[in-house]
Structure formats: structure tokens, C-alpha cells
Design an enzyme around this catalytic site. Structure first.
Site, mmCIF file in Angstrom:
data_model
loop_
_atom_site.group_PDB
_atom_site.id
_atom_site.type_symbol
_atom_site.label_atom_id
_atom_site.label_comp_id
_atom_site.label_asym_id
_atom_site.label_seq_id
_atom_site.Cartn_x
_atom_site.Cartn_y
_atom_site.Cartn_z
ATOM 1 C CG ASN A 1 -2.152 -0.893 0.972
ATOM 2 O OD1 ASN A 1 -3.074 -0.514 0.251
ATOM 3 N ND2 ASN A 1 -2.136 -2.094 1.541
ATOM 4 N NE ARG B 1 3.929 -2.609 18.428
ATOM 5 C CZ ARG B 1 4.044 -3.572 19.333
ATOM 6 N NH1 ARG B 1 4.071 -4.847 18.951
ATOM 7 N NH2 ARG B 1 4.124 -3.288 20.608
ATOM 8 C CB ILE B 2 -2.601 -1.584 19.791
ATOM 9 C CG1 ILE B 2 -3.306 -2.795 19.170
ATOM 10 C CG2 ILE B 2 -3.570 -0.722 20.583
ATOM 11 C CD1 ILE B 2 -3.854 -3.778 20.188
ATOM 12 C CG LEU B 3 -1.281 3.608 16.769
ATOM 13 C CD1 LEU B 3 -1.873 4.536 15.717
ATOM 14 C CD2 LEU B 3 0.239 3.657 16.740
ATOM 15 C CG ASN C 1 -5.725 1.699 9.975
ATOM 16 O OD1 ASN C 1 -4.626 1.299 9.582
ATOM 17 N ND2 ASN C 1 -6.602 0.889 10.553
ATOM 18 C CG HIS D 1 -9.514 -3.071 9.521
ATOM 19 N ND1 HIS D 1 -8.586 -3.609 10.391
ATOM 20 C CD2 HIS D 1 -10.594 -3.882 9.560
ATOM 21 C CE1 HIS D 1 -9.094 -4.700 10.944
ATOM 22 N NE2 HIS D 1 -10.311 -4.888 10.469
ATOM 23 C CG LEU E 1 -7.845 -1.872 17.330
ATOM 24 C CD1 LEU E 1 -6.513 -1.276 16.937
ATOM 25 C CD2 LEU E 1 -7.657 -3.236 17.975
ATOM 26 C CD GLN F 1 -11.453 -3.657 -5.690
ATOM 27 O OE1 GLN F 1 -11.849 -2.499 -5.727
ATOM 28 N NE2 GLN F 1 -11.299 -4.400 -6.766
HETATM 29 C C1 GAR Z 1 -2.963 -4.665 4.229
HETATM 30 O O1 GAR Z 1 -3.662 -5.672 3.596
HETATM 31 C C2 GAR Z 1 -3.824 -3.948 5.240
HETATM 32 O O2 GAR Z 1 -5.172 -3.972 4.888
HETATM 33 C C3 GAR Z 1 -3.568 -4.731 6.485
HETATM 34 O O3 GAR Z 1 -2.208 -5.081 6.419
HETATM 35 C C4 GAR Z 1 -1.851 -5.277 5.066
HETATM 36 C C5 GAR Z 1 -0.512 -4.636 4.789
HETATM 37 O O4 GAR Z 1 -0.068 -4.951 3.501
HETATM 38 N N1 GAR Z 1 -3.838 -3.930 7.646
HETATM 39 C C6 GAR Z 1 -4.305 -4.441 8.803
HETATM 40 O O5 GAR Z 1 -4.530 -5.608 8.969
HETATM 41 C C7 GAR Z 1 -4.516 -3.413 9.898
HETATM 42 N N2 GAR Z 1 -5.133 -4.006 11.040
HETATM 43 P P1 GAR Z 1 1.062 -4.100 2.793
HETATM 44 O O6 GAR Z 1 2.218 -4.009 3.797
HETATM 45 O O7 GAR Z 1 1.451 -4.890 1.605
HETATM 46 O O8 GAR Z 1 0.499 -2.772 2.459
#
Ligand code: GAR
Length: 210
Positions: free
Chosen positions: A14, A91-93, A107, A109, A144, A173
Site C-alpha cells: 500500500n 501496532r496498537i497505538l 488507516n 483495514h 481500535l 482494491q
Molecule cells: C494490508 O492488507 C492492510 O489492509 C492490512 O495489512 C496489510 C498490509 O499490507 N492492515 C491491517 O490488517 C490493519 N489491522 P502491505 O504491507 O502490503 O500494504
């Protein structure tokens, strides 16, 4: 130009889609720095390969979450960001950190929030027999995986899906919607006002997906 800091823990896919859109001018901003809490994360090298400024802060070097977050805040502040982007930052903030960047921290999710806060979202959607799954970009507030939704993408759950196939469909997506949200923010179109996400000054419509 608005300054963006991106926080990662993993592969950084991302992060790269956002960096690419800054580089090609789609997002008119500057990536001031990348911060990662995992020294061995693939995203660290990928960011360095693009000559980005990378700060690694290993959370294992701190005795408490609060102490880690103080170091994290210092590093974030050094970059003087207008926007803090959590891109797979696992990490939980602490409330102090969240309050400090409230209204300028996003963020992503991998679920249709408010469904499936927390971990293993793809597995949980499969186990529940959901027909639809997806991903949410939201402003970060003190709860969270909560905070006003900015944009969601919905994907179908297909027969024979595994966690991996579903995760891949969702991530395609993610790479579309996260840069859009960042672009809206740096253009001043997206704001958090009284706990609500607004777009061009109007409250974001509820997607109705629950
Ligand atoms: C992503 O799929 C994101 O949606 C998820 O971590 C992945 C990171 O992928 N985030 C969470 O689970 C947050 N709780 P990336 O490092 O390839 O972007």
C-alpha cells in the site's frame, strides 16, 4: 506541498501504491518519510530502493507501549507531516498518539468496518459464510479499528476461496482506494469535522454495508 509520513510493518504494497502516485504527480504531495517497526520487513528495503527516508524503530527495544509511542511520535514529528498514513502498521497505538494526530491520520483495514475489527479478517469472513467482504479506509480515533469511514471497496467471496485468494482480491482494491483517500486529503477535500468524515464540506454518506 503537503507532507505525508507512511507507517508500515510488512511488505509495504500500500505504501508503494501511494508513493507511485506521488511520484507520477497524481497525488500532489511529498512523501517526507517511511517509518517501520520491523527491521526485517520487506517494505523497508522497497522504500530504500526508491530513495525514501526510512526510519526503523523496533518496538522490541522498548519496555512499554507508551515508551515506544513516545519515540514514534518524536520520529513522526521530525518529518513535520500534514498527514500520517497507517499502511499495514500492526501496532496498537496509545490514546496520546492517536489524539496528537487526530483528524490527520488514516488507516486501512481489510474488512467492511464495523465488521471484523482486529486480526484475521479474511478467515473470519470465510468462516461466517459472508457473500461480500472488503476493505475500509477510515480516520483513526481512539477506539481500535473504529473512526469515521472514508471509503470502502466491496469484493465478492467466491466458491473455493481460501484466506489467500480472498486476501489478494481485497488487496487489489486496497491499492485503488487508499491512494484516492490520500489524494482527497491532501487536496483538502476530505476532513474530519466533529468526529465525522466530510467530503467537500458535506458529511460522507453511510455506505449502509453492515
Ligand atoms: C494490508 O492488507 C492492510 O489492509 C492490512 O495489512 C496489510 C498490509 O499490507 N492492515 C491491517 O490488517 C490493519 N489491522 P502491505 O504491507 O502490503 O500494504
Amino acid at each position: 506541498k503537503p507532507r505525508i509520513v507512511i507507517l508500515i510493518s510488512g511488505s509495504g504494497s500500500n505504501m508503494l501504491t501511494i508513493v507511485d502516485q506521488v511520484t507520477n504527480g497524481t497525488i500532489d504531495a511529498e512523501v517526507a518519510g517511511i517509518i517501520c517497526n520491523e527491521p526485517e520487513a520487506a517494505g523497508v528495503q522497497r522504500a530504500r530502493d526508491r530513495d525514501l527516508d526510512v526510519s526503523v524503530i523496533d518496538h522490541r527495544g522498548f519496555t512499554s507501549r507508551e515508551e515506544f509511542d513516545v519515540a514514534l511520535m518524536r520520529t513522526i514529528d521530525d518529518y513535520q507531516p500534514d498527514l500520517v498514513v497507517l499502511a499495514g502498521f500492526m501496532r496498537i497505538l496509545t490514546p496520546d498518539l492517536v489524539r496528537r494526530y487526530e483528524g490527520r491520520m488514516l488507516n486501512i483495514h481489510p474488512s467492511l468496518l464495523p465488521k471484523y475489527q482486529g486480526l484475521h479478517t479474511h478467515r473470519r469472513a470465510l468462516e461466517a459464510g459472508d457473500d461480500l467482504h472488503g476493505v475500509t479506509v477510515h480516520f483513526v480515533t481512539e477506539v481500535l479499528d473504529d473512526g469515521p469511514n472514508v471509503i470502502q471497496a466491496v469484493v465478492p467471496v467466491m466458491d473455493g476461496d481460501t484466506e489467500e485468494t480472498l486476501q489478494k482480491r481485497v488487496q487489489l482494491q486496497e491499492h485503488i482506494i487508499y491512494p484516492i483517500a490520500v489524494k482527497w486529503f491532501v487536496e483538502g477535500r476530505l476532513e474530519m469535522v466533529s468526529g465525522l468524515a466530510t467530503f467537500d464540506g458535506k458529511p460522507m454518506p453511510d455506505t449502509g454495508v453492515k
